[in-house]
Design an enzyme around this catalytic site. Structure first.
Site, PDB file in Angstrom:
ATOM      1  N   LYS A   8       3.944   1.554   0.911  1.00  0.00           N
ATOM      2  CA  LYS A   8       3.859   2.726   1.782  1.00  0.00           C
ATOM      3  C   LYS A   8       2.965   2.426   2.981  1.00  0.00           C
ATOM      4  CE  LYS A   8       1.736   7.225   2.196  1.00  0.00           C
ATOM      5  NZ  LYS A   8       0.700   6.676   3.098  1.00  0.00           N
TER       6      LYS A   8
ATOM      7  N   ASP B  18      -4.951  -3.358  -4.888  1.00  0.00           N
ATOM      8  CA  ASP B  18      -5.611  -3.475  -3.584  1.00  0.00           C
ATOM      9  C   ASP B  18      -6.791  -4.424  -3.727  1.00  0.00           C
ATOM     10  OD1 ASP B  18      -6.417  -2.975  -0.848  1.00  0.00           O
ATOM     11  OD2 ASP B  18      -5.380  -1.049  -0.997  1.00  0.00           O
TER      12      ASP B  18
ATOM     13  N   ASP C 114      -4.941  -9.547  -4.436  1.00  0.00           N
ATOM     14  CA  ASP C 114      -4.532  -9.854  -3.066  1.00  0.00           C
ATOM     15  C   ASP C 114      -3.016  -9.989  -3.027  1.00  0.00           C
ATOM     16  OD1 ASP C 114      -4.002 -10.923  -0.555  1.00  0.00           O
ATOM     17  OD2 ASP C 114      -5.720 -12.271  -0.573  1.00  0.00           O
ATOM     18  N   MET C 115      -2.352  -9.123  -2.259  1.00  0.00           N
ATOM     19  CA  MET C 115      -0.889  -9.131  -2.193  1.00  0.00           C
ATOM     20  C   MET C 115      -0.345 -10.426  -1.616  1.00  0.00           C
ATOM     21  SD  MET C 115      -0.315  -6.393   0.902  1.00  0.00           S
ATOM     22  CE  MET C 115      -1.083  -6.622   2.514  1.00  0.00           C
TER      23      MET C 115
ATOM     24  N   HIS D 113       3.857  -2.576   8.396  1.00  0.00           N
ATOM     25  CA  HIS D 113       3.685  -2.462   9.858  1.00  0.00           C
ATOM     26  C   HIS D 113       2.339  -3.012  10.332  1.00  0.00           C
ATOM     27  CE1 HIS D 113       1.579   1.788  10.080  1.00  0.00           C
ATOM     28  NE2 HIS D 113       0.981   0.973   9.222  1.00  0.00           N
TER      29      HIS D 113
END
Length: 374
Positions: A275, A239, A261-262, A279
């Protein structure tokens, strides 16, 4: 049909009930937007039935807002204000290819038509009065203003939250420790609830893997539950640095926290867990995240997969309370730039991200487990 214990089933049903009660105000927000945009009048002018494109043209909203209008109308049809019918000769004009849904006035929405246009007395003035607090409240985040807003070429796709506050929710969390803590505590509570059921009823999704990275895993609630259930599994929580800085110092031995950072890169692992993450992001942003996930995992033959826990709208269309909850929560997410997707919308981004196969398991009430394979 997947069999689960009665206790877990009751908990998942209770979760849907609480979510429905919590977000039911979005039905009032949707109705207020419909009144502000004069959607019932627009449909009335088209003879009582119209496609989204036709409604858009009548109310003078830019075509880029069509997906947002679809989401407003989805809430208003599920709640019974409007209904969807088969296309007719009138609605199948040059503007429509017959595949667009056609929205029709119901007795309820006919009462929204202005008195000058209808023989029936209009209740719009009364409802405008009653719903006025929703227009001024942060609960609606200026959705009507967003529909009327001309897109800025320098900031295309600006969400209502950003239009109203001049920044993103994530930037607010980064700057404000109190809001960051509130958000992280909320996500941790959700993880504690969901993982208790998931590990009791469906722990097989984690069998046979050596390593897992929980992308945007917050303070590690989900990961630590998985790590406790599978002590030999090497787990990583990824995260942003300001989030992992708040992670518990006494974490389980097989869990490590990584600041990163994804959107840039993801630590390698057999399995990536997402998870309730995708969205929050647009299709283009989801595709970028998923491409980075794909680079982090091995081939399917070598056990590589992505586990997504998220809403699949219409996962059980026979459950009207569940469907209503999914679509009103989707409208809430629209305010911050997020979106709940149906299976076809999920499939589109999976394919564009380069994945070959997926499996949806609608076994977590409001949400589903999706296994995604490279």
């Amino acid at each position: 049909m997947v069999l689960i214990s009665e206790d877990s089933r009751e908990l998942l049903q209770a979760h849907v009930e609480l979510w429905n009660q919590t977000y039911s105000f979005m039905k009032s927000v949707a109705l207020a937007v419909a009144l502000d945009l004069h959607i019932a009048d627009a449909i009335h002018r088209r003879g009582g039935a119209a496609t989204l494109s036709q409604i858009l043209g009548e109310i003078g909203v830019r075509p880029c807002k069509l997906p947002g209008l679809h989401r407003i109308m989805r809430v208003l049809t599920v709640s019974g204000t409007f209904t969807i019918v088969q296309p007719s000769a009138e609605t199948m004009s040059s503007e429509s290819d017959g595949r667009e849904p056609v929205y029709k006035l119901t007795t309820a929405s006919s009462l929204l038509v202005s008195s000058e246009s209808s023989a029936t007395a209009s209740l719009s003035p009364m409802l405008n009065h009653v719903l006025s607090p929703f227009r001024d409240s942060p609960l609606s985040m200026g959705l009507t203003a967003w529909f009327r807003h001309d897109e800025d070429e320098q900031a295309p796709g600006m969400c209502p939250f950003t239009l109203m506050y001049g920044t993103t929710l994530w930037e607010v969390c980064r700057r404000d420790d109190a809001i960051n803590a509130l958000f992280n505590n909320a996500m941790a509570a959700d993880s504690n609830f969901l993982m208790q059921i998931l590990l009791k009823e469906f722990s097989e999704v984690f069998l046979g893997i050596d390593s897992l990275v929980d992308v945007a895993g917050g303070v590690g609630g989900a990961t630590m539950a998985i790590a406790a259930a599978f002590p030999c599994l090497k787990c990583t929580v990824l995260d942003l640095p300001h989030v992992v800085a708040k992670a518990p110092s006494s974490s389980i031995g097989n869990v490590q926290f990584v600041g990163g950072d994804m959107f840039e890169s993801i630590p390698p692992a057999n399995v990536v867990l997402l998870k309730w993450i995708l969205h929050d992001w647009s299709n283009d942003e989801c595709i970028k995240i998923l491409k980075n996930c794909k680079q982090a995992i091995p081939s399917r033959d070598a056990g590589g997969k992505i586990i997504i826990i998220d809403v699949v709208v219409g996962s059980d269309s026979s459950d009207t309370k569940l469907l209503e909850t999914q679509v009103i929560y989707d409208l809430h997410l629209m305010k911050i730039g997020g979106v709940e997707r149906d299976e076809q919308e999920w499939k589109k981004i999976f394919l564009e991200a380069g994945f070959k196969d997926y499996k949806i398991m609608p076994i977590l009430g409001l949400r589903s487990i999706i296994e995604l394979y490279p």
